[in-house]
Design a protein around this motif. Structure first.
Motif, PDB file in Angstrom:
ATOM      1  N   PHE A  74     -15.207  -0.280  11.935  1.00 11.02           N
ATOM      2  CA  PHE A  74     -14.395   0.172  10.639  1.00 11.02           C
ATOM      3  C   PHE A  74     -14.733  -0.140   9.281  1.00 11.02           C
ATOM      4  CE2 PHE A  74     -11.404   0.897  14.042  1.00 11.02           C
ATOM      5  CZ  PHE A  74     -10.775   2.289  13.958  1.00 11.02           C
ATOM      6  N   GLN A  75     -14.677   0.587   8.479  1.00 11.24           N
ATOM      7  CA  GLN A  75     -14.723   0.137   6.947  1.00 11.24           C
ATOM      8  C   GLN A  75     -13.542  -0.445   6.608  1.00 11.24           C
ATOM      9  OE1 GLN A  75     -13.551   0.403   3.848  1.00 11.24           O
ATOM     10  NE2 GLN A  75     -11.644   1.975   4.236  1.00 11.24           N
ATOM     11  N   ARG A  76     -13.406  -1.709   6.021  1.00 10.50           N
ATOM     12  CA  ARG A  76     -12.291  -2.494   5.924  1.00 10.50           C
ATOM     13  C   ARG A  76     -12.286  -2.858   4.641  1.00 10.50           C
ATOM     14  NH1 ARG A  76     -16.589  -5.160   8.213  1.00 10.50           N
ATOM     15  NH2 ARG A  76     -16.813  -7.048   7.242  1.00 10.50           N
ATOM     16  N   TYR A  77     -12.932  -2.407   3.730  1.00  7.34           N
ATOM     17  CA  TYR A  77     -12.320  -3.289   2.202  1.00  7.34           C
ATOM     18  C   TYR A  77     -11.957  -2.106   1.287  1.00  7.34           C
ATOM     19  CZ  TYR A  77     -15.318  -7.262   3.595  1.00  7.34           C
ATOM     20  OH  TYR A  77     -15.825  -8.258   4.098  1.00  7.34           O
ATOM     21  N   TRP A  78     -11.879  -1.060   1.664  1.00  3.24           N
ATOM     22  CA  TRP A  78     -11.019  -0.184   0.800  1.00  3.24           C
ATOM     23  C   TRP A  78      -9.752   0.270   1.563  1.00  3.24           C
ATOM     24  CZ3 TRP A  78     -14.399   4.131  -2.256  1.00  3.24           C
ATOM     25  CH2 TRP A  78     -15.145   3.389  -3.138  1.00  3.24           C
ATOM     26  N   GLY A  79      -8.571  -0.336   1.084  1.00  2.32           N
ATOM     27  CA  GLY A  79      -7.248  -0.471   1.810  1.00  2.32           C
ATOM     28  C   GLY A  79      -6.266   0.334   1.242  1.00  2.32           C
ATOM     29  N   THR A  80      -4.891   0.139   1.285  1.00  2.00           N
ATOM     30  CA  THR A  80      -3.682   0.542   0.588  1.00  2.00           C
ATOM     31  C   THR A  80      -3.928   0.607  -0.580  1.00  2.00           C
ATOM     32  OG1 THR A  80      -2.681   0.164   2.741  1.00  2.00           O
ATOM     33  CG2 THR A  80      -1.360   0.775   0.857  1.00  2.00           C
ATOM     34  N   PRO A  81      -4.103  -0.467  -1.270  1.00  2.00           N
ATOM     35  CA  PRO A  81      -4.184  -0.552  -2.894  1.00  2.00           C
ATOM     36  C   PRO A  81      -5.150   0.529  -3.343  1.00  2.00           C
ATOM     37  CG  PRO A  81      -4.312  -2.792  -2.137  1.00  2.00           C
ATOM     38  CD  PRO A  81      -4.314  -2.034  -0.959  1.00  2.00           C
ATOM     39  N   MET A  82      -6.510   0.646  -2.740  1.00  2.00           N
ATOM     40  CA  MET A  82      -7.245   1.572  -3.534  1.00  2.00           C
ATOM     41  C   MET A  82      -6.859   2.994  -2.992  1.00  2.00           C
ATOM     42  SD  MET A  82     -10.109   1.291  -4.867  1.00  2.00           S
ATOM     43  CE  MET A  82     -11.833   1.707  -5.245  1.00  2.00           C
ATOM     44  N   ALA A  83      -6.537   3.334  -1.920  1.00  2.00           N
ATOM     45  CA  ALA A  83      -5.705   4.437  -1.544  1.00  2.00           C
ATOM     46  C   ALA A  83      -4.611   4.942  -2.373  1.00  2.00           C
ATOM     47  CB  ALA A  83      -5.436   4.435  -0.249  1.00  2.00           C
ATOM     48  N   GLY A 136       2.419  14.129   2.186  1.00  2.00           N
ATOM     49  CA  GLY A 136       1.342  14.356   2.703  1.00  2.00           C
ATOM     50  C   GLY A 136      -0.125  14.029   2.173  1.00  2.00           C
ATOM     51  N   PHE A 137      -0.034  14.076   0.877  1.00  2.00           N
ATOM     52  CA  PHE A 137      -1.290  13.571   0.109  1.00  2.00           C
ATOM     53  C   PHE A 137      -1.493  12.380   0.052  1.00  2.00           C
ATOM     54  CE2 PHE A 137      -3.121  13.184  -4.539  1.00  2.00           C
ATOM     55  CZ  PHE A 137      -4.300  13.113  -4.242  1.00  2.00           C
ATOM     56  N   CYS A 138      -0.336  11.439   0.058  1.00  2.00           N
ATOM     57  CA  CYS A 138      -0.357  10.188   0.017  1.00  2.00           C
ATOM     58  C   CYS A 138      -1.025   9.537   1.420  1.00  2.00           C
ATOM     59  CB  CYS A 138       0.843   9.484  -0.177  1.00  2.00           C
ATOM     60  SG  CYS A 138       1.096   7.854  -0.808  1.00  2.00           S
ATOM     61  N   LEU A 139      -0.234   9.986   2.337  1.00  2.00           N
ATOM     62  CA  LEU A 139      -0.940   9.891   3.732  1.00  2.00           C
ATOM     63  C   LEU A 139      -2.417  10.249   3.696  1.00  2.00           C
ATOM     64  CD1 LEU A 139       1.936  10.683   6.336  1.00  2.00           C
ATOM     65  CD2 LEU A 139       0.736   8.843   6.198  1.00  2.00           C
ATOM     66  N   PHE A 140      -2.548  11.294   3.454  1.00  2.00           N
ATOM     67  CA  PHE A 140      -4.058  11.715   3.647  1.00  2.00           C
ATOM     68  C   PHE A 140      -4.928  10.537   2.961  1.00  2.00           C
ATOM     69  CE2 PHE A 140      -7.662  13.687   1.347  1.00  2.00           C
ATOM     70  CZ  PHE A 140      -8.241  14.274   2.312  1.00  2.00           C
ATOM     71  N   ARG A 141      -4.647  10.094   1.729  1.00  2.00           N
ATOM     72  CA  ARG A 141      -5.495   9.239   1.167  1.00  2.00           C
ATOM     73  C   ARG A 141      -5.644   8.127   1.887  1.00  2.00           C
ATOM     74  NH1 ARG A 141      -8.938  10.578  -0.489  1.00  2.00           N
ATOM     75  NH2 ARG A 141      -9.384  11.948  -2.084  1.00  2.00           N
TER      76      ARG A 141
END
Ligand code: SF4
Ligand code: SF4
Lengths: 302, 204
Positions: free
Chosen positions: A25-34, A276-281
């Motif tokens: 898995f990519q693991r460096y772009w997480g919740t703050p970036m999303a 929905g958009f937030c979950l998509f990101r």
């Protein structure tokens, strides 16, 4: 409700951080970036549509969501926040750099536009260039994140022209939804009927984009196929299918097409779109899978 | 012009990970950070199974996506083809990490540096002198032991490998050992479809 914890990353075929060959898995772009991406696209979408409608509450809110929300979450994500200014240095090659320039134009000229409109201090000759430069900045902000994701071939799910398209459609959709939500609280833009029609068209566009994204992943590289499985039948399937597709697209679309417009339906529809958009990101980041570096089967196939 | 690259002879690799340890020692890498790893993979079905070892390292790609996406100019390529990261310029955005198809970028976290190998905050003298090279929050990776290469030596992993499974040299020199191995034994690059033009080749 949904279990999308990364504890789920050690699964058959996946190598995690072990010394095994397999998917990672990519693991460096997480919740703050999303969240930063979500704020950037939502704010820019709201700003663009509000500028076209000359809707000042939307213009101000859009600018704040991007200028404050996106900046805050980006700084939370950065490993060295104090040096973040350096991200402006390579617009010749990096979409992150280009995006930062977009944010500077958007927030800078957007603020000037707002001040000019509210206090009437902007000379006539400057008003138009400032308006268009702010709009151009917002246009860059709404798409650059999609380009940044699609630019690299590492994560096949992201490496598609659909990424900037989804950024644009989702950003504008979230913008129209916020305009309808603002109307519930007494800030009504002109041409609300048209805004709702545009919202429905954008919902159809987003639905087609999501289906195309899944279709491309299903028929893509091995890593993309893993992403497809994760999003449709594995631990990300419930939040994706129920959250992103069901709550985020189908419910607002049904409300928009079938239900009469009143305060409740407008509010429910708008909030559903944003969820929905937030979950998509978030899920697109979580479902980013790297192909195995070199399959031993490939070596011995010769 | 020199263009450094590496060849991994998969037939020779015995999966001892001496290279991994040598790299950690040479670069004073904190707990959990690896610039090179030798991965293992089982192939076949019982009873015809075998285990293969795949050494991995930054491929110092000729068309390095990590460099293209870096917004701060921290990632750059030397004239001899070694892809470098300038920790002073890195802002820790992680763009390089998501752009690298080979998962070869690692973030240096403050907890790793502060806690030390024993996790109690008491750094050994080895850690104290070694960790000064890292900036917390930045992303780092293998630089082919550029200081050793500048001094005319092989990277630490190559010098340590007990079976000569790792071979380092100039890809632009047709008579170098790496060039000959790639030519004679049909060297293969990892994930060539990603268009990164890796300078690491596998032979079997
Ligand atoms: S292997 Fe990854 S980190 Fe190394 S040069 Fe290529 S893209 Fe960059
Ligand atoms: S983390 Fe550092 S090296 Fe990587 S892209 Fe960002 S600034 Fe460049």
């Amino acid at each position: 409700m949904f279990n999308i914890s990364l504890k789920n990353t050690l699964r058959p075929g996946f190598a995690g951080r072990t010394f095994k060959s397999g998917y990672r898995f990519q693991r460096y772009w997480g919740t703050p970036m999303a969240t930063a991406f979500f704020c950037g696209e939502t704010g820019a979408g709201l700003f663009i549509i509000s500028m076209l409608l000359d809707f000042m509450p939307g213009i101000i809110l859009g600018l704040l969501i991007t200028g404050v929300g996106k900046t805050f979450f980006h700084l939370t994500h950065m490993g060295v926040p104090s040096k973040s200014w350096r991200a402006i240095l390579r617009p010749d090659r990096s979409w992150i750099s280009r995006g930062l320039w977009g944010i500077i134009f958007f927030v800078g000229f957007g603020s000037l536009h707002i001040l000019g409109q509210i206090f009437g201090v902007m000379p006539e000759a400057l008003a138009q260039p400032v308006y268009y430069l702010a709009l151009a900045g917002a246009m860059v902000v709404i798409v650059y994140q999609g380009f940044a994701m699609s630019h690299s071939t590492a994560i096949s799910l992201w490496s598609t022209g659909l990424m900037p398209v989804s950024s644009m459609l989702y950003g504008l959709l979230a913008g129209t939804s916020l305009i309808t939500i603002l109307s519930v609280f007494g800030f009504s833009a002109a041409h609300m009927d048209m805004v709702i029609t545009v919202q429905n068209i954008l919902l159809v566009g987003v639905l087609v984009t999501l289906i195309s994204l899944l279709h491309g992943a299903k028929n893509g590289s091995k890593g993309a196929q893993q992403s497809y499985v994760l999003l449709t039948s594995d631990f990300l399937a419930r939040p994706f299918l129920y959250g992103v597709v069901g709550i985020g697209v189908l419910i607002p679309l049904l409300i928009g097409l079938l239900a009469s417009q009143n305060t409740i339906t407008i509010l429910v529809s708008g909030v559903c779109v944003l969820i929905g958009f937030c979950l998509f990101r978030l899920l697109i980041f979580k479902a980013g899978v790297l192909d195995p570096i070199l399959s031993p089967a490939d070596i011995f196939k010769r | 012009m020199t263009s450094y690259g590496m060849v991994f002879d998969v037939k020779r690799c015995i999966g001892c990970n001496a290279c991994t340890v040598a790299c950690k020692q040479e670069n004073s890498l904190p707990d959990g950070v690896f610039f090179t790893r030798t991965l293992s993979a089982e192939t076949g079905e019982f009873p015809n199974v075998s285990r293969t070892y795949l050494p991995t390292i930054c491929n110092h790609c000729e068309d390095a996506p990590c460099e293209k996406v870096c917004p701060s100019g921290a990632t750059w390529t030397r004239d001899d083809g070694i892809v470098m990261v300038d920790a002073d310029k890195c802002i820790g955005c992680g763009s390089c990490a998501v752009a690298c198809p080979y998962d070869m970028r690692t973030q240096i976290e403050e907890t790793q540096i502060k806690a030390g190998l024993f996790g109690d905050g008491n750094l050994t003298p080895f850690e104290e002198q070694g960790y000064s090279r890292f900036e917390c929050g930045t992303f780092t990776k293998c630089d082919f032991c550029s200081e050793r290469v500048d001094a005319g030596k092989d990277p630490a992993c190559v010098a340590t490998c007990p079976t000569d499974a790792r071979i380092f040299g100039d890809l632009d020199d047709p008579d170098s050992k790496v060039s000959r191995l790639i030519r004679d034994r049909l060297g293969r690059q990892p994930l060539p479809e990603k268009n990164t033009r890796p300078k690491v080749f596998y032979i079997d």
